[in-house]
Design a protein around this motif. Structure first.
Motif, PDB file in Angstrom:
ATOM      1  N   ILE A   1       1.631  16.872   1.249  1.00 53.00           N
ATOM      2  CA  ILE A   1       1.520  15.515   1.766  1.00 53.00           C
ATOM      3  C   ILE A   1       2.860  14.794   1.572  1.00 53.00           C
ATOM      4  CG2 ILE A   1      -0.951  15.323   1.299  1.00 53.00           C
ATOM      5  CD1 ILE A   1       0.765  13.341  -1.032  1.00 53.00           C
ATOM      6  N   LYS A   2       2.975  13.664   2.251  1.00 53.71           N
ATOM      7  CA  LYS A   2       4.106  12.769   2.019  1.00 53.71           C
ATOM      8  C   LYS A   2       3.545  11.367   1.953  1.00 53.71           C
ATOM      9  CE  LYS A   2       4.613  12.748   6.945  1.00 53.71           C
ATOM     10  NZ  LYS A   2       5.258  13.339   8.105  1.00 53.71           N
ATOM     11  N   LYS A   3       4.246  10.498   1.250  1.00 54.99           N
ATOM     12  CA  LYS A   3       3.765   9.134   1.075  1.00 54.99           C
ATOM     13  C   LYS A   3       4.768   8.161   1.685  1.00 54.99           C
ATOM     14  CE  LYS A   3       3.110  10.922  -3.198  1.00 54.99           C
ATOM     15  NZ  LYS A   3       3.175  10.956  -4.660  1.00 54.99           N
ATOM     16  N   SER A   4       4.270   7.124   2.306  1.00 55.23           N
ATOM     17  CA  SER A   4       5.126   6.026   2.751  1.00 55.23           C
ATOM     18  C   SER A   4       4.629   4.760   2.075  1.00 55.23           C
ATOM     19  CB  SER A   4       5.030   5.816   4.272  1.00 55.23           C
ATOM     20  OG  SER A   4       5.395   6.977   4.975  1.00 55.23           O
ATOM     21  N   SER A   5       5.552   3.944   1.570  1.00 59.44           N
ATOM     22  CA  SER A   5       5.156   2.630   1.074  1.00 59.44           C
ATOM     23  C   SER A   5       4.918   1.715   2.260  1.00 59.44           C
ATOM     24  CB  SER A   5       6.268   2.011   0.221  1.00 59.44           C
ATOM     25  OG  SER A   5       6.597   2.873  -0.830  1.00 59.44           O
ATOM     26  N   MET A   6       3.966   0.803   2.125  1.00 58.53           N
ATOM     27  CA  MET A   6       3.742  -0.193   3.174  1.00 58.53           C
ATOM     28  C   MET A   6       3.842  -1.582   2.557  1.00 58.53           C
ATOM     29  SD  MET A   6       0.428  -0.795   5.547  1.00 58.53           S
ATOM     30  CE  MET A   6      -0.164  -2.243   4.685  1.00 58.53           C
ATOM     31  N   ILE A   7       4.625  -2.424   3.178  1.00 53.92           N
ATOM     32  CA  ILE A   7       4.781  -3.798   2.696  1.00 53.92           C
ATOM     33  C   ILE A   7       4.546  -4.753   3.857  1.00 53.92           C
ATOM     34  CG2 ILE A   7       6.412  -5.501   1.775  1.00 53.92           C
ATOM     35  CD1 ILE A   7       7.807  -3.239   0.308  1.00 53.92           C
TER      36      ILE A   7
ATOM     37  N   GLY B 297       0.794  -1.211   0.000  1.00 52.21           N
ATOM     38  CA  GLY B 297       0.000   0.000   0.000  1.00 52.21           C
ATOM     39  C   GLY B 297       0.831   1.267   0.000  1.00 52.21           C
ATOM     40  N   GLN B 298       0.113   2.356  -0.086  1.00 54.99           N
ATOM     41  CA  GLN B 298       0.737   3.673  -0.020  1.00 54.99           C
ATOM     42  C   GLN B 298      -0.015   4.455   1.055  1.00 54.99           C
ATOM     43  OE1 GLN B 298       0.512   6.098  -3.629  1.00 54.99           O
ATOM     44  NE2 GLN B 298       2.726   6.357  -3.604  1.00 54.99           N
ATOM     45  N   ILE B 299       0.736   4.867   2.063  1.00 54.28           N
ATOM     46  CA  ILE B 299       0.138   5.647   3.146  1.00 54.28           C
ATOM     47  C   ILE B 299       0.337   7.114   2.804  1.00 54.28           C
ATOM     48  CG2 ILE B 299       0.245   6.170   5.614  1.00 54.28           C
ATOM     49  CD1 ILE B 299       1.539   3.343   5.949  1.00 54.28           C
TER      50      ILE B 299
ATOM     51  N   ARG C 293      -0.104  10.971   4.028  1.00 53.91           N
ATOM     52  CA  ARG C 293      -0.304  11.773   5.234  1.00 53.91           C
ATOM     53  C   ARG C 293       0.040  13.232   4.961  1.00 53.91           C
ATOM     54  NH1 ARG C 293       0.051   8.277   9.659  1.00 53.91           N
ATOM     55  NH2 ARG C 293       1.258   6.448   9.117  1.00 53.91           N
TER      56      ARG C 293
END
Lengths: 431, 431
Positions: B383-389, B110-112, B114
């Motif tokens: 915004i900023k994005k974090s990858s989620m694995i 996913g992509q978080i 925030r």
């Protein structure tokens, strides 16, 4: 591995912008290529990459690309193709459409989203010529719809004869449209300003040595560039339930990148800290790149002991790491508490290499605390947006006076009159 | 107004990065505030803004904000509030959610997404202290969900006593959380590094003088910054159906901004070119800012004659203007042909001031040809994005060998072993 208190630790490091001499040199190369085109490009390639080329030899031919496939193992082609498939699938989820908002007064407002037209990807020629990085730079541009993706790479990779065939296969699998055998600051200048053989691009991505980094800074403005990455980092947040061998192996997988890479364990468990410290030494001794990894662990590695997982989360948010692994009993419950991390790996099986190579999310991720305000490379890095305003006569009649009041308040009378002339015209037509 | 052939025209201009002395000065101020905090901030405010303040006086109080409302016309509050409403509505359409992709093997990618945590907006104190720019900088951050939006502005606006009340009302309407009366390079340093009175931010936006621009470049990396805008530009693409007075008024509304602003008409119609040239002179003579507008028209204005609208489109795409107006018989049919333009205004009633003040899209738009690769300010800038694995055991068992092959191909054995140690553990558990 050092076990330290959180108070004594600072992850932030200065980015290397080169010596004045290196800056001067990069600037000179960029200027020469900008002014002389191919002539300077070929001269610097002869001088710096020790390769005599004609302009007609700059571009890699379809035959060479085919030949590269014959030089690599079929299992590699399968592996890189599977990775490309996953990366493409993930980045496809990021795509957005142009949209419009139709107003009842007949006006239409919208945002037009388009791909950049032409993008250049730099692939370094040294030991860090990674096929995986080719995929990670190229696929988001391809998914964004960039119609011209250009790769440049030095004429010989890591002292080998010609460009590494694994790099060429990765480029083909990723969907590169043109490949040129040029590297260094001269390749960046060619991409930015164009030469007789290489048409200029809108954006330049990809890592390189200090001259490449300096040249990218130099051409920024004429073209867009990606951010300049610092050394790679991992932070593992773990409790006593974590597998010691997993934690140690993951820390070392980061440490082997280079001497300046940083690997940090944050844990409330003294027992885990002690066990990981010992296990890192044990595994380290067995690694081919143990000298690099040992230097990284010694200079930039740490085990940070905290009071609680809550304090651990707060430490992670202050570090804002490039990679974060969470190996605690209930990893999912902590994802929502992470404010700053480039990529978050949850649970015992989400080892960082899963993301480096295969799962799908990008492995080009903000370093050096910049995850506070920046993001992994994605499709958004290869699009541009235009606002669209179609204002109806009715809307202007209704809102014209308000717009004029705001313009006059700012002392911009000509702005007000651009509205007024229209209101008058409509009035005349109505009369 | 000059009528020129397209071949003789080049819109691109160099961005002003200041003299070496200005660079040195900005650097010194930033260093001093970084090291001494409030003491340096107050010292420079006394020296450069001629205002003696205590630290406790830096922050604008809720009472002052209330008092500002009493000092402006109620019609202004209504106008700015209506504009804020429209800008908020448009930017709300840009918001995106975090997303996840659930795989049949149990993995979740996913992509978080925030908001940034704390953003600083610089508002200049000179004549360019525009309430509309306060809205355009602040509202996208507010819509993104930034919980702490901080505004800084010099202690006295444009020689007036204290901060312009119109600026304060705009800040309140836009949703600013904290306001400090500091300006110049010292304010940028305070936002980037924090002082005793001002907590540091993650990103700094907003225009300013050369010292502000240089200070922003200096602190970039410690915090994010917006791009540094060049002079404003408009290109009008029009055919013989366009209203001469509308075209002339819109060109002048750009030209009145400053002497370096650029206003260009592109048209295949000699008749329109001649008529607009005369009409610009006529309207120009009646403008309060006619000296500025005349200099802009003389030095950076032009009417470019083209063979056809198709050639006009191609010229527009090469110019990549900040603002583009299309006043032709069928404007909508041309929108899809525009590759490069920051904001596109379609039809006779979509005068640029409609977008500058009121319609909703942002008025902070890429200048100097950078619309080729960059975009108007929007929610994405905050915004900023974090990858989620989250990788499942099943997924690792299935793909582990492929990941190890890719890692070993790159010579990164520790990466391969981070996978291998897990496959072994699962094997042991199974045995």
């Amino acid at each position: 591995m050092n076990i330290v208190n959180v108070k004594d630790f600072d992850l932030r490091r200065e980015v290397d912008y080169g010596t004045p001499e290196q800056n001067e040199r990069a600037k000179q190369i960029v200027q020469d290529v900008k002014q002389e085109g191919d002539a300077a490009l070929l001269r610097y390639t002869a001088e710096l990459d020790r390769t005599q080329l004609e302009a007609s030899q700059l571009r890699v031919t379809p035959e060479e690309l085919q030949a590269a496939y014959a030089r690599v193992e079929p299992s590699f082609v399968e592996a890189i193709s599977a990775a490309a498939h996953n990366i493409r699938a993930f980045h496809n989820r990021e795509k957005r459409n142009s949209w419009m908002d139709l107003q009842p007064d007949g006006s239409i407002l919208g945002q037009i989203i388009r791909p950049l037209k032409r993008v250049g990807v730099y692939v370094p020629g040294g030991k860090a010529a990674y096929p995986s990085s080719v995929l990670m730079n190229v696929i988001p541009a391809q998914v964004a719809g960039v119609p011209e993706i250009v790769m440049v790479t030095p004429p010989a990779t890591g002292g080998k004869d010609g460009i590494d065939p694994y790099i060429l296969v990765a480029a083909a699998e990723a969907g590169v449209h043109e490949i040129y055998r040029v590297g260094g600051a001269q390749a960046i200048a060619a991409l930015a300003y164009g030469t007789e053989s290489i048409a200029p691009v809108d954006k330049i991505c990809g890592p390189g040595n200090i001259y490449v980094a300096l040249a990218k800074r130099e051409v920024y403005g004429a073209v867009d560039i990606d951010s300049i990455a610092g050394p790679s980092e991992i932070v593992v947040l773990a409790d006593e339930h974590a597998d010691v061998a997993f934690v140690a192996a993951d820390l070392l997988s980061q440490a082997e990148h280079d001497e300046m890479a940083s690997a940090i364990l944050v844990t409330p468990s003294q027992a885990l800290a002690d066990a990981v410290s010992a296990e890192v030494q044990r595994q380290l001794a067995l690694l081919p790149r143990r000298e690099i990894a040992a230097a990284s662990i010694r200079d930039y590695g740490a085990i940070i002991l905290v009071e609680s997982l809550a304090e651990g989360i707060s430490v992670v948010n202050r570090l804002a790491p490039e990679h974060l692994e969470i190996m605690v009993e209930e990893p999912m419950a902590y994802a929502g508490m992470i404010e700053n991390a480039g990529a978050i790996f949850l649970g015992p099986y989400s080892s960082e290499p899963v993301g480096d190579y295969f799962a799908g999310p990008n492995h080009i991720i903000p370093t050096n605390g910049t995850a506070r305000f920046s993001s992994p490379v994605d499709v958004d890095d290869f699009i541009k947006k235009s606002s669209m305003i179609y204002y109806s006569k009715e809307a202007l009649m209704k809102n014209g006076a308000t717009i004029m009041e705001l313009a006059r308040r700012e002392g911009l009378e000509a702005h007000a009159r651009a509205i007024e002339v229209r209101l008058q015209r409509v009035g005349e037509a109505g009369a």
